[in-house]
Design a protein around this motif. Structure first.
Motif, short mmCIF file in Angstrom:
data_model
loop_
_atom_site.label_atom_id
_atom_site.label_comp_id
_atom_site.label_asym_id
_atom_site.label_seq_id
_atom_site.Cartn_x
_atom_site.Cartn_y
_atom_site.Cartn_z
N ILE A 124 -26.56 -11.07 -21.63
CA ILE A 124 -27.71 -10.34 -21.09
C ILE A 124 -29.00 -11.12 -21.32
N ALA A 125 -29.14 -11.71 -22.51
CA ALA A 125 -30.35 -12.47 -22.83
C ALA A 125 -30.51 -13.68 -21.92
N ARG A 126 -29.42 -14.37 -21.63
CA ARG A 126 -29.49 -15.60 -20.83
C ARG A 126 -29.41 -15.33 -19.33
N CYS A 127 -28.54 -14.39 -18.95
CA CYS A 127 -28.24 -14.19 -17.53
C CYS A 127 -28.89 -12.94 -16.95
N GLY A 128 -29.39 -12.06 -17.81
CA GLY A 128 -30.05 -10.85 -17.33
C GLY A 128 -29.11 -9.72 -17.02
N VAL A 188 -31.63 -16.84 -16.16
CA VAL A 188 -32.77 -16.19 -15.50
C VAL A 188 -34.10 -16.74 -15.98
N ALA A 189 -34.15 -17.34 -17.17
CA ALA A 189 -35.41 -17.89 -17.67
C ALA A 189 -35.75 -19.21 -16.98
N THR A 190 -34.76 -20.10 -16.90
CA THR A 190 -35.00 -21.40 -16.26
C THR A 190 -34.73 -21.37 -14.77
N GLN A 191 -34.05 -20.32 -14.31
CA GLN A 191 -33.68 -20.14 -12.89
C GLN A 191 -32.93 -21.37 -12.37
N ALA A 284 -32.22 -9.37 -11.25
CA ALA A 284 -32.27 -10.63 -10.50
C ALA A 284 -33.72 -10.97 -10.23
N PRO A 285 -34.03 -12.27 -10.12
CA PRO A 285 -35.33 -12.62 -9.55
C PRO A 285 -35.43 -12.01 -8.16
N TRP A 286 -36.62 -11.55 -7.77
CA TRP A 286 -36.77 -10.98 -6.43
C TRP A 286 -36.78 -12.11 -5.41
N LEU A 287 -37.05 -11.82 -4.18
CA LEU A 287 -36.90 -12.79 -3.11
C LEU A 287 -37.91 -13.92 -3.17
#
Length: 497
Positions: A124-128, A188-191, A284-287
Motif C-alpha cells: 500500500i505504501a509503495r503502490c497505493g 505511486v511516488a515515483t510514478q 491511482a494518479p488521475w488523468l
C-alpha cells in the motif's frame, strides 16, 4: 468544422461518438459482444474480435453515418474496460484471450502469496493499493506459472486500451491511471515501473511506456487507416480505462467530485485532493500529472439485471423486459417485503475484496413475487454501493457532489433507491453517453481544441435525484452487512465443493 472521435470498449458493448468542438454529437454507433466465462471465477474477452474488431466496426459506422471526411477528424481517443491483462508477441498479436479486470479472480493464490511475501503495508505504501482481483501483477504471475509456453513468447503485457492504441499507432504505451492497477509493479511516488518488490513477475521492458491520458501516443498508421477508414497521421491519445473517461464526460474534474457509473458494474471515482491509502479502496494518479483519484467498484451490477431478465423473466420480450420488471418492482415497497439480496454473483471487489463471496436472495416466502425479487436485486446493489460510500466517509472522503452516469441512469428505480439507501443526492447530466463522449473530449483537449472547463458546456446538468433516507433502509442495510458476515464462511466452503 473540426471533429474528434471517441470509442469505448465496455464489458458487453462497444460505443463510439463523433463530436464537434462544441460538444455536439454528429454520429453514434455501437456493437455488442459477450463476456466469456470459461470457468467459474474467470472472465475474458477476445481481443481481435471484441476489442479491435469492434473498434473497426464502430469507426467505420461513425464515418458512414456522419458523412464527415476523415481528414476533418483532428484526434482520436479510446478507452476500454480495465485493468486487463493481455500478452502479445513481438508483432503485437494476442497470445490468448484478454483476462478482464476484478471480475476475474483466477490469480487468488498469487494475490495471497505476493501479499504474504511483500507485506500489505509495504504494498500500500509503495503502490497505493492492496493486492486484489483487480491487480494485474498477480495475473501476470499466474500467466508465467500456468501458461509458461505463452509467457516465453510474450514481448509485451498490454491492457485493453493499450492494445487498441498499439493497433492504431504501433506504439506500446499505457496511461498512469491504468498503470497504477499493475501492483506491485508501479510505484505511486515515483510514478515509474518497479521490480524491487517482486522481481520474479515480469521483466520491466515487457511493460508499456508510461504517458498521461492527455498526451498524444502516436498517429494513425497506414495499416490502421486501411482497416478503420481513419486518415493516416491522425493523432491518437494514450487513452485510459473506461470508468475514468466516463467520469470526465460528466465533469468530474475538481477535488470532491465523485462519479457513480451505472454499468455492468458500479464503479466509483473520487477526484481526491491527496493520495488516500487504504486497503478497502483503490488509488491511482488521475488523468493529469500531479492529480489524484480514489476508486471503488462492485463486481456485478448491471450484469445482475441481465442475469435476472434471462433466468427469471424469460416470458418477457428482451427489448422491453427492463421497463416491465421496473413496473413490477414499483409495486413492491422499500425493503422489498422483507427480502435481501447479496449481489456477489462474481465475488466482490470493494470494500470487502472477497473472491469467494456468493450471491443470495434471503427471506423468501410463498407470498413473494417476481417484483419483490427484482426490487431486492436493485436494493442489494444499492446496499453494496452504500457499503462503499460509507467507507469513503470513514476515510474523510465524502463527496462534495456526486454525478451519476451510464446506462443504468435510465432506470429511475435504481437511481432513487441508490440515493435513498446511501443518503446522497445525485446529479445527472444532459448527456449520459458515457466513456466514448469523455474520450472525444480528451482527444480535443490533447490537441488544443478545448480547455478542461469546457466539459461543463459540453455536458450541462439536467436533473438532481434527491435522497429520501428512511428507517426501513437503515435497518435493512445493517441486516445486509450482517448477512454477508454471517454467511461468508459458508460461501467460501461452497466454492470448494
Amino acid at each position: 468544422m473540426a471533429y474528434t472521435l471517441g470509442i469505448d470498449i465496455g464489458t458487453y458493448e462497444t460505443k463510439g461518438v463523433l463530436v464537434d468542438t462544441n460538444g455536439v454529437i454528429h454520429a453514434q454507433a455501437a456493437r455488442g459482444h459477450k463476456m466469456l466465462v470459461p470457468q467459474p471465477g474467470w472472465a475474458e474477452h477476445r481481443p481481435e474480435e471484441d476489442w479491435w474488431g469492434d473498434f473497426v466496426f464502430v469507426a467505420k459506422a461513425l464515418l458512414a453515418d456522419s458523412g464527415v471526411d476523415p481528414s476533418e477528424i483532428k484526434a482520436v481517443a479510446c478507452s476500454a474496460i480495465g485493468p486487463c491483462m493481455l500478452p502479445v508477441d513481438e508483432n503485437g498479436a494476442p497470445l490468448m484471450n484478454g483476462v478482464l479486470y476484478g471480475v476475474d479472480g483466477r490469480a487468488e493464490a498469487e494475490v495471497r502469496e505476493l501479499t504474504d511475501r511483500i507485506g500489505e503495508d509495504t504494498i500500500i505504501a509503495r503502490c497505493g493499493n492492496a493486492l486484489t482481483s483487480q491487480s494485474v501483477g498477480p495475473k501476470i504471475l499466474w500467466l508465467k506459472r500456468h501458461r509458461p509456453d505463452l509467457f516465453a513468447r510474450t514481448a509485451h503485457i498490454l491492457t485493453s486500451t493499450s492494445f487498441l492504441v498499439q493497433r492504431l499507432t504501433g506504439e506500446v504505451v499505457i496511461d498512469h491511471y491504468t498503470a497504477a492497477n499493475f501492483s506491485p509493479l508501479y510505484d505511486v511516488a515515483t510514478q515509474t515501473w518497479i521490480d524491487d518488490l517482486a522481481d520474479d513477475i515480469v521483466p520491466l521492458d515487457k511493460l508499456p511506456r508510461l504517458l498521461w491520458s492527455n498526451e498524444v501516443a502516436g498517429t494513425i498508421t497506414p495499416a490502421a487507416a486501411a482497416e478503420t477508414g481513419l486518415a493516416v497521421g491522425t493523432p491518437v491519445t494514450a487513452g485510459t480505462i473506461d470508468a475514468a473517461a466516463e467520469a470526465f464526460s460528466v465533469g468530474v474534474d475538481q477535488p470532491g467530485d465523485m462519479m457513480m457509473m451505472y454499468g455492468s458494474t458500479i464503479f466509483i471515482i473520487l477526484r481526491a485532493q491527496t493520495q488516500v491509502a487504504d486497503p478497502r479502496i483503490w488509488y491511482a494518479p488521475w488523468l493529469f500529472e500531479g492529480e489524484h483519484a480514489s476508486m471503488a467498484g462492485l463486481a456485478t451490477s448491471g450484469t445482475l439485471t441481465h442475469w435476472f431478465r434471462d433466468q427469471l423473466a424469460p416470458d418477457l420480450d428482451p427489448a422491453t423486459a427492463f421497463p416491465k420488471l421496473a413496473e413490477e418492482a414499483a409495486t413492491s415497497p422499500p425493503g422489498a417485503n422483507g427480502l435481501l439480496m447479496l449481489p456477489y454473483f462474481s465475488g466482490e471487489r470493494t470494500p470487502i475484496h472477497d473472491v469467494n463471496a456468493k450471491g443470495a436472495i434471503f427471506g423468501l416466502n410463498l407470498t413473494h413475487t417476481r417484483g419483490d425479487m427484482y426490487r431486492a436485486l436493485i436494493e442489494g446493489i444499492a446496499h453494496g454501493t452504500r457499503h462503499v460510500t460509507d467507507t469513503f466517509a470513514e476515510l474523510g472522503q465524502s463527496p462534495a457532489r456526486l454525478l451519476a452516469v451510464g446506462g443504468g441512469t435510465k432506470n429511475a428505480l435504481w437511481l432513487q433507491a441508490t440515493s435513498d439507501i446511501t443518503g446522497i443526492d445525485q446529479i445527472v447530466c444532459e448527456k449520459t453517453t458515457g466513456a466514448s463522449y469523455g474520450d472525444a473530449f480528451m482527444a480535443a483537449l490533447a490537441v488544443g481544441l478545448v480547455e478542461r472547463a469546457d466539459i461543463n458546456q459540453w455536458n450541462p446538468v439536467q436533473q438532481t435525484i434527491t435522497a429520501h433516507p428512511t428507517d426501513t433502509y437503515d435497518r435493512a442495510h445493517a441486516l445486509f452487512r450482517k448477512l454477508y458476515e454471517q454467511t461468508k464462511d459458508i460461501a467460501a466452503d461452497l466454492g470448494a465443493l
